[in-house]
Design a protein around this motif. Structure first.
Motif, PDB file in Angstrom:
ATOM      1  N   ASP A  52       0.806  -1.221   0.000  1.00 13.76           N
ATOM      2  CA  ASP A  52       0.000   0.000   0.000  1.00 13.76           C
ATOM      3  C   ASP A  52       0.838   1.270   0.000  1.00 13.76           C
ATOM      4  OD1 ASP A  52       0.927  -0.577   2.454  1.00 13.76           O
ATOM      5  OD2 ASP A  52      -0.972  -0.339   3.510  1.00 13.76           O
ATOM      6  N   MET A  53       2.135   1.154   0.228  1.00 15.25           N
ATOM      7  CA  MET A  53       2.971   2.360   0.223  1.00 15.25           C
ATOM      8  C   MET A  53       3.660   2.484  -1.121  1.00 15.25           C
ATOM      9  SD  MET A  53       4.833   2.379   3.875  1.00 15.25           S
ATOM     10  CE  MET A  53       5.583   3.963   3.668  1.00 15.25           C
ATOM     11  N   PHE A  54       3.348   3.545  -1.813  1.00 16.48           N
ATOM     12  CA  PHE A  54       4.051   3.813  -3.060  1.00 16.48           C
ATOM     13  C   PHE A  54       5.315   4.584  -2.706  1.00 16.48           C
ATOM     14  CE2 PHE A  54       5.107   6.326  -6.723  1.00 16.48           C
ATOM     15  CZ  PHE A  54       5.061   5.391  -7.712  1.00 16.48           C
ATOM     16  N   THR A  55       6.476   4.003  -2.992  1.00 16.47           N
ATOM     17  CA  THR A  55       7.705   4.639  -2.532  1.00 16.47           C
ATOM     18  C   THR A  55       8.366   5.478  -3.608  1.00 16.47           C
ATOM     19  OG1 THR A  55       8.007   2.819  -1.016  1.00 16.47           O
ATOM     20  CG2 THR A  55       9.891   4.209  -1.399  1.00 16.47           C
ATOM     21  N   ASP A  56       8.610   4.878  -4.755  1.00 18.74           N
ATOM     22  CA  ASP A  56       9.408   5.623  -5.727  1.00 18.74           C
ATOM     23  C   ASP A  56       9.150   5.085  -7.118  1.00 18.74           C
ATOM     24  OD1 ASP A  56      11.231   7.393  -6.708  1.00 18.74           O
ATOM     25  OD2 ASP A  56      12.965   6.128  -6.344  1.00 18.74           O
ATOM     26  N   ARG A  85       9.433  -5.090   1.096  1.00 14.63           N
ATOM     27  CA  ARG A  85       9.611  -4.203  -0.045  1.00 14.63           C
ATOM     28  C   ARG A  85       9.841  -5.008  -1.298  1.00 14.63           C
ATOM     29  NH1 ARG A  85      11.573   1.059   1.083  1.00 14.63           N
ATOM     30  NH2 ARG A  85      11.492   1.467   3.305  1.00 14.63           N
ATOM     31  N   GLY A 111      -0.234   8.366  -5.775  1.00 14.86           N
ATOM     32  CA  GLY A 111       1.065   8.993  -5.607  1.00 14.86           C
ATOM     33  C   GLY A 111       1.970   8.850  -6.816  1.00 14.86           C
ATOM     34  N   PHE A 115       5.527  11.330  -9.740  1.00  9.47           N
ATOM     35  CA  PHE A 115       6.724  10.564 -10.077  1.00  9.47           C
ATOM     36  C   PHE A 115       6.733  10.227 -11.572  1.00  9.47           C
ATOM     37  CE2 PHE A 115       6.449   9.958  -5.531  1.00  9.47           C
ATOM     38  CZ  PHE A 115       7.770  10.052  -5.137  1.00  9.47           C
TER      39      PHE A 115
ATOM     40  N   GLY B 227       2.513   8.219  -1.095  1.00 12.44           N
ATOM     41  CA  GLY B 227       3.941   8.048  -0.874  1.00 12.44           C
ATOM     42  C   GLY B 227       4.470   8.892   0.261  1.00 12.44           C
ATOM     43  N   TRP B 228       3.606   9.333   1.167  1.00 17.14           N
ATOM     44  CA  TRP B 228       4.080  10.140   2.292  1.00 17.14           C
ATOM     45  C   TRP B 228       4.873   9.273   3.255  1.00 17.14           C
ATOM     46  CZ3 TRP B 228       0.407  14.376   4.497  1.00 17.14           C
ATOM     47  CH2 TRP B 228       0.028  15.235   3.463  1.00 17.14           C
ATOM     48  N   THR B 229       5.873   9.878   3.848  1.00 18.18           N
ATOM     49  CA  THR B 229       6.642   9.220   4.894  1.00 18.18           C
ATOM     50  C   THR B 229       6.975  10.280   5.930  1.00 18.18           C
ATOM     51  OG1 THR B 229       8.523   9.553   3.446  1.00 18.18           O
ATOM     52  CG2 THR B 229       7.712   7.329   3.600  1.00 18.18           C
ATOM     53  N   LEU B 233       3.387  11.479   7.568  1.00 18.61           N
ATOM     54  CA  LEU B 233       2.650  10.207   7.545  1.00 18.61           C
ATOM     55  C   LEU B 233       2.282   9.791   8.966  1.00 18.61           C
ATOM     56  CD1 LEU B 233       1.635   7.607   6.131  1.00 18.61           C
ATOM     57  CD2 LEU B 233       3.871   6.656   6.513  1.00 18.61           C
ATOM     58  N   GLU B 347      11.284   9.169   4.494  1.00 16.05           N
ATOM     59  CA  GLU B 347      12.220   8.220   3.915  1.00 16.05           C
ATOM     60  C   GLU B 347      13.039   8.876   2.813  1.00 16.05           C
ATOM     61  OE1 GLU B 347      10.747   4.302   2.939  1.00 16.05           O
ATOM     62  OE2 GLU B 347      11.939   4.352   1.107  1.00 16.05           O
TER      63      GLU B 347
END
Lengths: 202, 404
Positions: A52-56, A85, A111, A115, B227-229, B233, B347
């Motif tokens: 659920d976390m969109f990182t990059d 991850r 998100g 990007f 995409g918050w950290t 977050l 992050e």
């Protein structure tokens, strides 16, 4: 735990996972660009993975390494609940940079919006079905894609002509208060004709 | 005299309802950085907002592809100029992850201490600037004074106040000064005093609270998908902190709490940062107790670490070693790697591709601000114009990082 994700992906998409590795401890799956969106949806919705976390999201230009397809679109994901991850990649684009089309991930993670805009801005990768694909870091008149390997770092971009916004009154005429007048890019013609850089000697 | 309401149709009051476009920025006194927000207004309510960044774009990633790995350090400094030490440490850890190198214990503690000092700076400036933009100038002055205290420590340790470029692959540029521990203890006591004072000035102020509470709310699911950290977050209730979830350096030996909020509004973000300052103080306190006074700072690896200057001038081996590291750069094994640490805003990731030479083939920074700033549009839609200021302030956008 993360190894299991790669196994799950392999089992669910037997033909679309082209390659996997876990270099430096980062689990990576190379995905067929045609299945990009489906793989993303699966990663997001399957409760065992639950990314659920969109990182990059970014891209790499492998022109100097002679790889075709030329670009690798790289996406990093994380799960809040499971804490694992994964990195998924897809290879797109011809040698001259054309044909770099890939499905947008905005329907899965919102998100991805900025990007993907940034990747489009820097590499010219076209994200199909992106709601608002325009330049984000550079200005609209910018020509070329700066992070491609064949974009010379010293390249000179012409000054943007005065933007004639309808209804907007320019406070000091076309120069907007610049006392020295507007430079034309002819003065810098030497920079403008810079050729594309060659890969460094090995 | 004619009645004024002659044109008004029966029963309803017609106000001009054409949407108005308004530009905020790129240079605006209430804007944290150089950013432009084009808002479409209906009356005073924001219908639509378009956040435009890129005014501080300096081509960080392109620049990195032209020098050696070590020459990236000054660039990462300038990405987040509010807490440069965290970026330094983050990048050093990223390259070390690729090279399979672990720095000595003393250096790990040193990095944690300096990093947490930088985090205190970062959160203080964010909260202080937020107060200032809402009209409370005094807390900002108090906190800027407290930052001076920390900068004095940094100056003593690194020689520079703001952009230190102090990290190195495989260690730090210099060992801690003999007075390091005493200086930090004395300095932090003063810093905490300033923080307590500034907190008392605002946290019982009705006007201040009204502008924070219930403004700029975001749900946990939205924050995650965006995409918050980091503190933004955590203010929504998701207890994700890289220091706890994926411990690096010596964070697994230290005792600290992860403050979380409940509603994800401006007030929660403000309070999360405030509490994190206290937790950083706790961390530094433990680090100072546990950190050994003796021992090496740099790894003993001639491929990475420059030889002592005295030897460079007197022996040919050291001269060659020095020359090769400086001119060719550190050779990082070929491959790709994503390394992440907890920066000031969340992050901070580095995705690096190496072709085995002394120059990064591709260096990608994953700035926490970039993801956070893209949520601003959603946060301010439906709010009023004055709400942009505290909402934008609470996100702590750092222009250099957001625009690469």
């Amino acid at each position: 735990m993360s190894k299991q994700i790669l196994d799950l992906l392999q089992a669910r998409f037997p033909g679309a996972i082209l390659e996997t590795h876990s270099q430096f401890g980062d689990d990576t799956a190379v995905v067929d660009p045609a299945a990009w969106l489906d793989v993303a949806k699966f990663l997001r919705e399957d409760p065992r993975i639950d990314m659920d976390m969109f990182t990059d999201l970014t891209a790499v230009d492998y022109l100097w390494q002679g790889m075709v397809p030329r670009f690798e679109v790289v996406c990093h994901l994380r799960s809040l609940q499971h804490g694992h991850r994964i990195r998924i990649k897809a290879r797109v684009g011809e040698e001259d940079g054309s044909g770099a089309d890939i499905a947008s991930l905005v329907p899965v993670w919102k998100g991805a919006n900025w990007f993907e805009r940034e990747t489009f801005d820097m590499f010219g990768v076209n994200f199909v079905n992106h709601p608002d694909l325009r330049r984000i870091l550079m200005y609209p008149e910018f020509e070329g894609y700066p992070l491609r390997k064949d974009y010379p770092a010293q390249k000179y971009q012409p000054l943007v002509p005065f933007r004639d916004v309808p209804g907007k009154m320019a406070p000091f005429g076309p120069d907007e208060g610049m006392s020295f007048g507007r430079q034309t890019h002819d003065q810098h013609a030497g920079y403008a004709n810079e050729e594309a850089p060659l890969p460094p000697e090995a | 005299m004619e009645p004024l309401d002659l044109d008004i149709s029966e029963g309803e009051l017609e106000l001009p309802s054409e949407p108005m476009l308004l530009n905020m920025g790129p240079s605006h006194p209430a804007m944290h950085g150089t950013v432009r927000i084009v808002v479409e207004l209906s009356g005073e309510v924001i219908n639509k907002a378009d956040v435009q960044i890129g005014y501080l774009h300096r081509g960080f990633e392109k620049m990195c592809e032209r020098g050696t790995w070590t020459q990236v350090f000054p660039y990462v400094d300038r990405c987040n100029y509010v807490s440069p030490m965290l970026n330094n440490v983050g990048f050093a850890l990223a390259v070390e992850k690729m090279m399979g190198v672990t720095v000595p214990e003393r250096c790990q503690y040193y990095r944690v201490a300096l990093g947490e000092l930088a985090r205190i700076c970062d959160h203080m400036i964010c909260n202080g600037a937020m107060c200032m933009e809402l009209g409370a100038f005094t807390p900002f002055l108090y906190l800027a004074r407290a930052r001076e205290v920390i900068w004095d420590i940094f100056e003593e340790e690194t020689g520079a106040r703001v952009t230190h470029s102090f990290g190195r692959v495989g260690g730090m540029a210099a060992p801690p000064t003999p007075d390091f521990k005493g200086m930090v203890r004395a300095g932090l006591a003063r810093v905490m005093q300033y923080i307590n004072d500034s907190e008392k000035l605002v946290l019982k102020n009705r006007i201040f609270l009204d502008r924070l509470e219930g403004v700029g709310i975001i749900s946990k699911e939205d924050a995650l998908a965006l995409g918050w950290t980091g503190p933004t977050l955590r203010s929504t209730g998701a207890a994700y902190d890289v220091r706890r979830s994926h411990p690096y350096l010596v964070y697994d030996r230290l005792d600290f709490d992860i403050p979380v909020g409940t509603t994800g509004d401006n007030y929660d973000r403000f309070m999360c940062r405030l509490e994190e300052i206290r937790q950083s103080y706790r961390i530094i306190d433990q680090v100072l107790q546990q950190m050994p006074d003796e021992g090496p700072i740099n790894v003993e690896d001639p491929r990475i670490i420059l030889p002592p200057k005295g030897e460079v001038y007197t022996t040919i081996e050291a001269t060659i070693q020095h020359f090769k590291i400086v001119m060719e750069g550190i050779k990082v094994p070929a491959g790709e790697c994503y390394s992440y640490t907890e920066g000031g805003n969340g992050e901070l990731g580095f995705y690096m591709v190496s072709d085995g030479s002394g120059t990064p083939y591709r260096m990608r920074i994953r700035p926490p601000c970039f993801a956070v700033t893209q949520g601003l549009e959603q946060l301010v839609t439906g709010l009023m114009i004055p709400d942009i200021v505290p909402t934008f302030g609470s996100l702590n956008m750092i222009g250099g990082e957001c625009d690469h």
